[in-house]
Design an enzyme around this catalytic site. Structure first.
Site, PDB file in Angstrom:
ATOM      1  N   HIS A 100       0.877  -1.456  -0.359  1.00  0.00           N
ATOM      2  CA  HIS A 100      -0.418  -0.393   0.484  1.00  0.00           C
ATOM      3  C   HIS A 100       0.984   1.120   0.064  1.00  0.00           C
ATOM      4  CE1 HIS A 100       0.878  -1.514   4.266  1.00  0.00           C
ATOM      5  NE2 HIS A 100       0.742  -0.110   4.074  1.00  0.00           N
ATOM      6  N   HIS A 102       1.442   4.918   0.883  1.00  0.00           N
ATOM      7  CA  HIS A 102       0.042   6.040   1.771  1.00  0.00           C
ATOM      8  C   HIS A 102       0.910   7.863   1.378  1.00  0.00           C
ATOM      9  CE1 HIS A 102       0.556   4.125   5.774  1.00  0.00           C
ATOM     10  NE2 HIS A 102       1.610   3.383   5.188  1.00  0.00           N
TER      11      HIS A 102
HETATM   12  P1  5GP Z   1       1.739   0.173   7.608  1.00  0.00           P
HETATM   13  O1  5GP Z   1       2.872   0.471   8.431  1.00  0.00           O
HETATM   14  O2  5GP Z   1       1.641  -1.385   7.549  1.00  0.00           O
HETATM   15  O3  5GP Z   1       2.677   0.507   6.307  1.00  0.00           O
HETATM   16  O4  5GP Z   1       0.567   0.763   7.199  1.00  0.00           O
HETATM   17  C1  5GP Z   1      -0.304   0.376   6.895  1.00  0.00           C
HETATM   18  C2  5GP Z   1      -1.419   1.034   7.547  1.00  0.00           C
HETATM   19  O5  5GP Z   1      -3.216   0.710   7.954  1.00  0.00           O
HETATM   20  C3  5GP Z   1      -1.941   1.972   9.188  1.00  0.00           C
HETATM   21  O6  5GP Z   1      -1.576   3.353   8.683  1.00  0.00           O
HETATM   22  C4  5GP Z   1      -2.829   1.769   9.440  1.00  0.00           C
HETATM   23  O7  5GP Z   1      -3.613   2.983  10.382  1.00  0.00           O
HETATM   24  C5  5GP Z   1      -3.950   1.776   8.427  1.00  0.00           C
HETATM   25  N1  5GP Z   1      -5.329   0.002   8.742  1.00  0.00           N
HETATM   26  C6  5GP Z   1      -4.492  -0.301   9.280  1.00  0.00           C
HETATM   27  N2  5GP Z   1      -5.805  -1.392   8.532  1.00  0.00           N
HETATM   28  C7  5GP Z   1      -6.319  -0.550   9.235  1.00  0.00           C
HETATM   29  C8  5GP Z   1      -8.428  -0.991   8.779  1.00  0.00           C
HETATM   30  O8  5GP Z   1      -8.729  -1.879   8.993  1.00  0.00           O
HETATM   31  N3  5GP Z   1      -9.211  -0.118   7.598  1.00  0.00           N
HETATM   32  C9  5GP Z   1      -7.914   1.483   7.484  1.00  0.00           C
HETATM   33  N4  5GP Z   1      -8.863   2.351   7.012  1.00  0.00           N
HETATM   34  N5  5GP Z   1      -6.481   1.239   7.971  1.00  0.00           N
HETATM   35  C10 5GP Z   1      -6.400   0.562   8.351  1.00  0.00           C
END
Ligand code: 5GP
Ligand code: ZN
Length: 141
Positions: A100, A102
């Site tokens: 993903h 951001h």
């Molecule tokens: P990572 O640390 O993997 O780059 O970021 C994962 C992101 O996914 C985090 O910013 C977290 O807030 C978001 N996230 C985790 N679970 C959910 C969810 O169930 N719904 C949404 N909309 N965001 C999520």
């Protein structure tokens, strides 16, 4: 779809999300724990863990969506700029193993940091070491 993946479940509609964009290959929605108003996640609909797992055509569609969504996100929240980044792999801080991007809106004087702030300690590399690394990357590509 990976059944135990939160983001696959969001794409399937099994977990609700604040969806901002969808096409055949890409899905985008607001981060549930935003670092700024408008913090958006942009994902391929198919389950791939990291960028290197994403097929090239999907990567193009992902970037194309990012290219269109970034100014839309900035406009929507009246941001001055944005950081657009992937935590690509667990050691880089990736918590959800479905790749993903951001889009994090930024505002003049918001007290945040540039992407350079992610480094723990910075290496001191000689010109020869830089040449070697550049060659290795060029060979591996
Ligand atoms: P990572 O640390 O993997 O780059 O970021 C994962 C992101 O996914 C985090 O910013 C977290 O807030 C978001 N996230 C985790 N679970 C959910 C969810 O169930 N719904 C949404 N909309 N965001 C999520
Ligand atoms: Zn997934």
């Amino acid at each position: 779809m990976a059944n135990d993946c939160i983001f696959c479940q969001i794409v399937a509609g099994d977990i609700p999300s604040k969806t901002v964009y969808e096409d055949d290959a890409v899905f985008a929605f607001l981060d549930v724990n935003p670092l700024a108003p408008g913090h958006t996640l942009v994902i391929p609909k198919n389950h791939h863990e990291t960028l290197s797992d994403v097929p090239e055509d999907t990567a193009s569609e992902l970037f194309s969506a990012l290219h269109r969504l970034t100014p839309a996100v900035e406009d929507a929240v009246d941001a001055d700029a944005s950081n657009v980044a992937f935590n690509n792999g667990e050691a880089a801080g990736q918590e959800v193993p479905h790749v993903h991007a951001h889009i994090i809106p930024r505002f003049d004087g918001d007290g945040g940091n540039p992407i350079h702030a992610i480094a723990g300690s910075t290496p001191d590399l000689s010109d020869e070491e830089l040449d070697e690394i550049a060659d290795d990357i060029a060979d591996a590509r």
